[in-house]
Design a protein around this motif. Structure first.
Motif, short mmCIF file in Angstrom:
data_model
loop_
_atom_site.label_atom_id
_atom_site.label_comp_id
_atom_site.label_asym_id
_atom_site.label_seq_id
_atom_site.Cartn_x
_atom_site.Cartn_y
_atom_site.Cartn_z
N PHE A 1 -2.23 -4.41 -4.90
CA PHE A 1 -1.31 -3.26 -4.86
C PHE A 1 -2.06 -1.96 -5.06
CE2 PHE A 1 1.04 -0.14 -7.41
CZ PHE A 1 2.07 0.17 -6.54
N THR A 2 -1.75 -0.95 -4.26
CA THR A 2 -2.19 0.42 -4.53
C THR A 2 -0.97 1.30 -4.52
OG1 THR A 2 -4.34 0.03 -3.52
CG2 THR A 2 -3.66 2.31 -3.75
N GLY A 3 -0.83 2.12 -5.57
CA GLY A 3 0.32 3.01 -5.65
C GLY A 3 0.39 3.64 -7.03
N GLY A 4 1.59 4.01 -7.43
CA GLY A 4 1.77 4.73 -8.69
C GLY A 4 1.64 3.82 -9.91
N GLU A 21 0.22 13.07 -13.37
CA GLU A 21 -0.29 13.15 -11.99
C GLU A 21 0.70 13.92 -11.12
OE1 GLU A 21 -0.26 9.57 -9.56
OE2 GLU A 21 -2.29 10.01 -8.89
N THR A 63 4.90 1.98 -10.87
CA THR A 63 5.18 0.84 -9.97
C THR A 63 4.24 -0.32 -10.32
OG1 THR A 63 5.55 2.51 -8.26
CG2 THR A 63 5.54 0.23 -7.55
N GLY A 76 9.26 -4.88 -1.20
CA GLY A 76 8.06 -5.01 -2.03
C GLY A 76 8.28 -6.02 -3.14
N GLU A 77 9.41 -5.90 -3.83
CA GLU A 77 9.66 -6.84 -4.94
C GLU A 77 9.84 -8.26 -4.45
OE1 GLU A 77 11.59 -4.01 -8.29
OE2 GLU A 77 12.22 -6.10 -8.33
N CYS A 97 -5.93 9.83 -4.32
CA CYS A 97 -6.00 9.42 -5.72
C CYS A 97 -7.30 9.93 -6.37
CB CYS A 97 -5.91 7.91 -5.83
SG CYS A 97 -7.13 7.09 -4.80
N TRP A 111 1.48 5.75 0.69
CA TRP A 111 1.64 6.60 1.88
C TRP A 111 0.50 7.61 2.09
CZ3 TRP A 111 1.29 11.30 -0.22
CH2 TRP A 111 1.87 11.54 -1.48
N SER A 126 0.82 -1.22 0.00
CA SER A 126 0.00 0.00 0.00
C SER A 126 0.86 1.27 0.00
CB SER A 126 -0.97 -0.04 1.19
OG SER A 126 -0.24 -0.09 2.37
N LYS A 157 2.95 -5.11 3.23
CA LYS A 157 3.99 -4.08 3.38
C LYS A 157 3.36 -2.70 3.24
CE LYS A 157 6.92 -2.08 0.53
NZ LYS A 157 7.01 -0.78 1.19
N GLU A 206 7.11 2.64 2.99
CA GLU A 206 8.25 2.97 3.86
C GLU A 206 8.23 4.44 4.28
OE1 GLU A 206 8.19 2.15 0.74
OE2 GLU A 206 9.82 3.00 -0.46
N GLY A 208 10.34 -0.32 -1.40
CA GLY A 208 9.55 -0.95 -2.46
C GLY A 208 10.37 -1.90 -3.31
N LEU A 232 -4.17 2.34 -9.24
CA LEU A 232 -3.04 3.19 -9.61
C LEU A 232 -3.42 4.68 -9.62
CD1 LEU A 232 -1.79 0.76 -12.41
CD2 LEU A 232 -1.21 0.76 -9.97
N GLY A 233 -2.65 5.46 -10.35
CA GLY A 233 -2.80 6.92 -10.31
C GLY A 233 -4.04 7.45 -11.00
P1 NAD Z 1 4.48 3.97 -5.04
O1 NAD Z 1 4.07 3.25 -6.25
O2 NAD Z 1 5.79 4.66 -5.04
O3 NAD Z 1 4.53 2.99 -3.78
C1 NAD Z 1 3.41 2.27 -3.35
C2 NAD Z 1 3.87 1.05 -2.58
O4 NAD Z 1 4.56 0.18 -3.47
C3 NAD Z 1 4.85 1.36 -1.45
O5 NAD Z 1 4.61 0.48 -0.37
C4 NAD Z 1 6.19 1.05 -2.08
O6 NAD Z 1 7.18 0.71 -1.15
C5 NAD Z 1 5.84 -0.13 -2.96
N1 NAD Z 1 6.74 -0.34 -4.10
C6 NAD Z 1 7.46 0.58 -4.78
N2 NAD Z 1 8.15 -0.01 -5.76
C7 NAD Z 1 7.87 -1.33 -5.71
C8 NAD Z 1 8.27 -2.46 -6.47
N3 NAD Z 1 9.11 -2.34 -7.49
N4 NAD Z 1 7.75 -3.67 -6.14
C9 NAD Z 1 6.87 -3.78 -5.13
N5 NAD Z 1 6.46 -2.76 -4.37
C10 NAD Z 1 6.96 -1.54 -4.65
O7 NAD Z 1 3.30 4.96 -4.72
P2 NAD Z 1 3.25 6.07 -3.58
O8 NAD Z 1 4.13 7.19 -3.99
O9 NAD Z 1 3.44 5.42 -2.26
O10 NAD Z 1 1.70 6.52 -3.65
C11 NAD Z 1 1.22 7.49 -4.51
C12 NAD Z 1 0.54 6.86 -5.71
O11 NAD Z 1 -0.47 5.97 -5.29
C13 NAD Z 1 -0.15 7.89 -6.59
O12 NAD Z 1 0.13 7.59 -7.92
C14 NAD Z 1 -1.63 7.68 -6.29
O13 NAD Z 1 -2.50 8.05 -7.31
C15 NAD Z 1 -1.66 6.21 -6.06
N6 NAD Z 1 -2.85 5.84 -5.31
C16 NAD Z 1 -3.87 5.19 -5.96
C17 NAD Z 1 -5.03 4.84 -5.27
C18 NAD Z 1 -6.16 4.10 -5.96
O14 NAD Z 1 -7.02 3.58 -5.25
N7 NAD Z 1 -6.20 4.02 -7.27
C19 NAD Z 1 -5.16 5.17 -3.92
C20 NAD Z 1 -4.12 5.85 -3.31
C21 NAD Z 1 -2.96 6.18 -4.00
#
Ligand code: NAD
Length: 480
Positions: free
Chosen positions: A224-227, A384, A230, A210-211, A282, A149, A147, A173, A176, A206, A249-250
């Protein structure tokens, strides 16, 4: 200085390699805790423990699992003050927001999925006089939850709760950048009496920790939720291993405002949808499209309201905009404001960092920023930013508004402000997003499917969708 520990096999333990990373408080810019810099060895321990716990956890009745999750929900509620303070300190968000939204929602996530599993149906199809088909839904085994931050405990628990409710064991996880509330959750899971290994929380970077989760052969699914970048990287690793994948994602969400809307309600909500959580949600609407006949009025009223938002110490209850999450994120946001200006954008308010007096003197604050005069295809409107920055632009016709709204690689959510029923249903049908809000924003019913299309993700969370993701269907056909 506080040392965060991993939660593996029911205990709080140091990372095998004994390495730690600094954890910053964004409002002060100071290091205040240490996070395990976990690696493959820690993930191996967590997976082994989860595998040992799985047969018993899976065999429990739904009612027994319901009781564990409800106990955890109650403990979160009982510890709301400590959790909200920790979330605010770790993330920079106003403590009032953490107390009103983040922590209550974390408790709701556990309560919701505790009860959802009691009502989770499966299909059956009769072939008259011939046979009956029914579908079994079994847990997958050990699953990985990763997830971001921005809403740390809120999104962490949004994944863990359905995974556990469905009978899986979890290796999770948190980001960080914001590990503290996940650490506190592990202490509460111990208090709730969770069996050893059912839930494991491993901290770290990550690309390392994460990997290691994504690559592990015994982890059957990744939520997974994040960029978006990623997400692409995770998909490239997990797809050849045939893991189930849910990617949230974003976004670059449009907020479409028609002259026939309920203006005051729209204005109030648009300030929230632009700048809540420093614009780091997001679902925040970052591209505000306004019908030309009210554009000038909207511009003036909106900018007036945004200028009044109190930016300051997250501990102060009057603060509406806290610190952004890190120095590098502050720099990224400021660099996008510079890009917007280079692209011909006119900054109507904000556009700079803010220095707060006192304990927050070194914190990462950015003034809420409104920019106009940009085309939809410029970088500012396509990429974004994920901070307190929005653009505003006028449109002339419904078709213009729709094509501007859809002119993006992202497709998470959209908001439409209109009292015209025909128009709202037309937009709801044709907007290329997973979520459409009409005359509201972030009004959440946890039963609804949640997620995006295009580069905003694959799959849906929420309600039975999440329970379907965390189970494997098996059809059984019995001939009469
Ligand atoms: P990020 O992708 O940098 O990190 C998210 C998570 O993934 C963290 O725990 C990180 O440590 C882990 N990670 C990073 N690289 C990795 C890898 N290679 N393998 C496995 N895990 C890895 O995102 P962020 O900067 O923490 O969060 C912001 C992003 O999240 C924005 O793009 C936002 O739009 C998105 N987001 C999306 C939603 C949704 O529901 N669609 C919700 C909240 C945030």
């Amino acid at each position: 200085m506080e040392k965060i520990l991993n939660y593996i096999d029911g205990s709080l333990i140091e990372p095998v390699g004994k390495q730690y990373i600094d954890n910053y408080e964004p409002a002060t810019g100071k290091v205040y805790a240490q996070i395990p810099d976990s690696d493959q060895q820690d993930i191996d321990l967590a997976v082994e423990s989860a595998k040992r716990a799985f047969p018993k956890w899976k065999a429990l009745s739904n009612d027994d699992r319901f009781r564990y999750l409800m106990r955890l929900a109650k403990l979160i509620e009982e510890n709301i003050d400590e959790l909200a303070a920790a979330e605010s300190k770790d993330n920079g968000k106003p403590i009032s927001l953490a107390k009103m939204i983040d922590i209550p929602r974390a408790a709701s996530n556990f309560r919701f999925f505790a009860t959802a599993i009691l009502h989770f149906p499966s299909e059956s199809y009769e072939m008259p006089s011939t046979a009956i088909n029914y579908t079994l839904r079994h847990p997958l085994g050990v699953v990985g939850c990763i997830s971001p931050w921005n809403l740390p405990l809120y999104l962490f628990t949004w994944k863990i709760a359905p995974a556990l409710a469905a009978g899986n064991c979890v290796v999770a996880k948190p980001s960080e950048v914001t590990p503290m509330s996940a650490y506190l959750l592990s202490k509460l899971a111990i208090k709730a009496g969770f069996p050893k290994g059912v839930l494991n929380i491993v901290h770290g970077l990550g690309q390392k920790t994460g990997e290691a989760i994504v690559k592990h052969n015994d982890i059957k699914a990744i939520s997974f939720t994040g960029g978006t970048q990623t997400g692409a990287k995770i998909a490239s690793i997990a797809a050849p291993l045939f893991k189930k994948l849910s990617l949230e994602l974003g976004g670059k969400n449009p907020n479409i405002i028609f002259a026939d809307c309920d203006y005051d309600q729209m204005l109030k909500t648009t300030v929230l949808s632009s700048f809540s959580n420093q614009g780091q949600i997001c679902l925040c609407g970052s591209r505000i499209l306004v019908e030309r006949s009210i554009f000038e009025k909207f511009k003036q009223d909106f900018v007036d309201k945004v200028k009044k938002l109190v930016v300051g110490d997250p501990n102060n209850n009057k603060t509406r905009i806290g610190a952004v999450v890190s120095k590098s994120h502050q720099e990224k946001i400021l660099s996008y404001i510079k890009i917007a200006q280079d692209e011909g954008g006119k900054v109507l308010c904000g556009g700079h960092k803010i220095n707060i007096e006192g304990r927050c003197g070194e914190g990462y604050f950015v003034a809420p920023t409104v920019i106009e005069n940009l085309s939809q295809n410029c970088r500012t409107n396509q990429e974004e930013i994920f901070g307190p920055v929005v653009t505003i632009a006028p449109f002339d016709t419904d078709e213009d508004a729709l094509s501007m709204a859809n002119d993006t690689q992202y497709g998470l959510s959209a908001t439409v402000w209109t009292n015209n029923l025909k128009r709202s249903t037309h937009f709801a049908t044709h907007l290329e997003t997973g979520i459409v809000w009409v005359n509201c924003w972030l009004l959440r019913d946890l039963r609804t499917p949640f997620g995006g299309i295009k580069n905003s993700g694959v799959g849906r969370e929420g309600g039975f969708e999440a329970l379907r993701f965390f189970t494997e269907p098996k059809n059984v056909c019995i001939k009469y």
